[in-house]
Scaffold this motif. Structure first.
Motif, PDB file in Angstrom:
ATOM      1  N   HIS A  94      -0.603  -8.982  11.437  1.00 35.28           N
ATOM      2  CA  HIS A  94       0.807  -8.862  11.831  1.00 35.28           C
ATOM      3  C   HIS A  94       1.603  -9.928  11.075  1.00 35.28           C
ATOM      4  O   HIS A  94       2.526 -10.515  11.631  1.00 35.28           O
ATOM      5  CB  HIS A  94       0.980  -9.085  13.328  1.00 35.28           C
ATOM      6  N   SER A  95       1.204 -10.243   9.871  1.00 32.34           N
ATOM      7  CA  SER A  95       1.838 -11.317   9.097  1.00 32.34           C
ATOM      8  C   SER A  95       3.349 -11.083   9.036  1.00 32.34           C
ATOM      9  O   SER A  95       3.808  -9.956   8.821  1.00 32.34           O
ATOM     10  CB  SER A  95       1.216 -11.409   7.712  1.00 32.34           C
ATOM     11  N   ALA A  99       5.273  -7.535   8.530  1.00 34.99           N
ATOM     12  CA  ALA A  99       5.661  -6.877   9.782  1.00 34.99           C
ATOM     13  C   ALA A  99       7.175  -6.659   9.820  1.00 34.99           C
ATOM     14  O   ALA A  99       7.647  -5.620  10.297  1.00 34.99           O
ATOM     15  CB  ALA A  99       5.196  -7.712  10.975  1.00 34.99           C
ATOM     16  N   ALA A 100       7.935  -7.621   9.275  1.00 28.23           N
ATOM     17  CA  ALA A 100       9.401  -7.460   9.244  1.00 28.23           C
ATOM     18  C   ALA A 100       9.783  -6.232   8.418  1.00 28.23           C
ATOM     19  O   ALA A 100      10.611  -5.412   8.841  1.00 28.23           O
ATOM     20  CB  ALA A 100      10.052  -8.718   8.675  1.00 28.23           C
ATOM     21  N   ALA A 157       4.189   1.396  10.585  1.00 26.79           N
ATOM     22  CA  ALA A 157       5.588   1.183  10.990  1.00 26.79           C
ATOM     23  C   ALA A 157       5.672   0.358  12.259  1.00 26.79           C
ATOM     24  O   ALA A 157       4.900   0.572  13.215  1.00 26.79           O
ATOM     25  CB  ALA A 157       6.278   2.532  11.187  1.00 26.79           C
ATOM     26  N   ASN A 158       6.600  -0.593  12.289  1.00 23.21           N
ATOM     27  CA  ASN A 158       6.825  -1.477  13.448  1.00 23.21           C
ATOM     28  C   ASN A 158       5.543  -2.145  13.922  1.00 23.21           C
ATOM     29  O   ASN A 158       5.322  -2.334  15.120  1.00 23.21           O
ATOM     30  CB  ASN A 158       7.462  -0.685  14.597  1.00 23.21           C
ATOM     31  N   LEU A 178       0.460  -9.143  -0.537  1.00 20.59           N
ATOM     32  CA  LEU A 178       1.408  -8.261   0.149  1.00 20.59           C
ATOM     33  C   LEU A 178       2.395  -9.089   0.976  1.00 20.59           C
ATOM     34  O   LEU A 178       3.611  -8.854   0.940  1.00 20.59           O
ATOM     35  CB  LEU A 178       0.639  -7.262   1.024  1.00 20.59           C
ATOM     36  N   GLU A 179       1.885 -10.068   1.702  1.00 22.57           N
ATOM     37  CA  GLU A 179       2.753 -10.898   2.536  1.00 22.57           C
ATOM     38  C   GLU A 179       3.780 -11.655   1.683  1.00 22.57           C
ATOM     39  O   GLU A 179       4.970 -11.714   2.022  1.00 22.57           O
ATOM     40  CB  GLU A 179       1.894 -11.870   3.356  1.00 22.57           C
ATOM     41  N   GLU A 180       3.321 -12.213   0.559  1.00 20.45           N
ATOM     42  CA  GLU A 180       4.239 -12.962  -0.308  1.00 20.45           C
ATOM     43  C   GLU A 180       5.283 -12.043  -0.930  1.00 20.45           C
ATOM     44  O   GLU A 180       6.445 -12.412  -1.086  1.00 20.45           O
ATOM     45  CB  GLU A 180       3.453 -13.694  -1.410  1.00 20.45           C
TER      46      GLU A 180
END
Ligand SMILES: O=C(O)[C@@H](O)C(=O)COP(=O)(O)O
Ligand SMILES: [Zn+2]
Length: 211
Positions: A94-95, A99-100, A157-158, A178-180
């Motif tokens: 849920h990084s 997640a945003a 999604a979400n 992916l997070e970065e």
């Protein structure tokens, strides 16, 4: 790596993700393929405090062979392994930035984050959005099945990302990239960023033999 080393590796990767804030509380799950089944983090476990002996070991029908009750997302991991014979490990987080992005409206469902950098293309490629289902909804497995053959990573999604790799290290590195890139994507909103073009992406695919 043998099973015992893989158990230790899952726990050290979980701790590393937790220590760096990429996993919080009891969110996220990690799995690794074995010769005789697969290992998955238990449900409600904190990735920062995993016990190698208590990891859930499952067979390919989804039955628990040993360890604590498995993550509620077991069917989701299994669907990904079944579609991707080359996948040796899967990380779901849920990084925050990923997640945003998963909560944004107006995303291109076939490609949620543009190819902003070469490394994102190399580690993730096109990132499809899986329509919202509640965590643990078995329909999520079917939704993943339709996409996982062509994509090593998807965005729920979400919710958050699900990323596979040949090894756990590869799945971790791809999750971190992916997070970065999700962070970059959010930072660049309203700044008219220039993404890589088709020719630049084709060159990466050719030179780095991306699938
Ligand atoms: O979001 C959820 O509830 C799950 O996808 C998750 O991240 C943690 O669930 P468990 O692995 O069952 O603890
Ligand atoms: Zn989750």
């Amino acid at each position: 790596m043998n099973e015992s080393a893989l158990r230790e590796h899952i726990c050290s990767c979980g701790k590393s993700l937790y220590d760096r804030g990429l996993a919080t509380g009891s969110s996220g799950n990690i799995s690794v393929r074995l010769d005789d089944g697969w290992l998955l983090t238990p449900t409600n476990a904190c990735l920062g405090h995993l016990d190698p002996a208590r990891l859930s070991k499952l067979d390919w029908q989804g039955n628990l062979i040993s360890g604590d009750p498995a993550s509620k997302e077991a069917f989701l991991h299994r669907a990904m392994y079944e579609e991707r014979g080359s996948a040796g490990a899967i990380v779901h987080l849920h990084s925050t930035h990923s997640a945003a992005v998963s909560c944004m409206s107006g995303l291109d469902a076939c490609d949620c984050i543009p190819p902003l950098t070469a490394y994102f293309v190399m580690k993730i490629g096109k990132l499809p959005l899986v329509p919202y289902h509640r965590p643990g909804d078995p329909q999520l497995g079917d939704a993943i099945r339709g996409l996982a053959g062509k994509h090593s990573a998807v965005l729920l999604a979400n919710h958050g990302p699900v990323v596979s790799g040949k090894t756990l290290e590869a799945a971790m590195y791809a999750s971190e990239e992916l997070e970065e890139t999700a962070k970059l994507f959010l930072m660049l909103r309203g700044h008219n960023p220039r993404a890589l073009n088709e020719e630049q992406i084709a060159e990466l695919r050719r030179v780095f033999q991306l699938d």
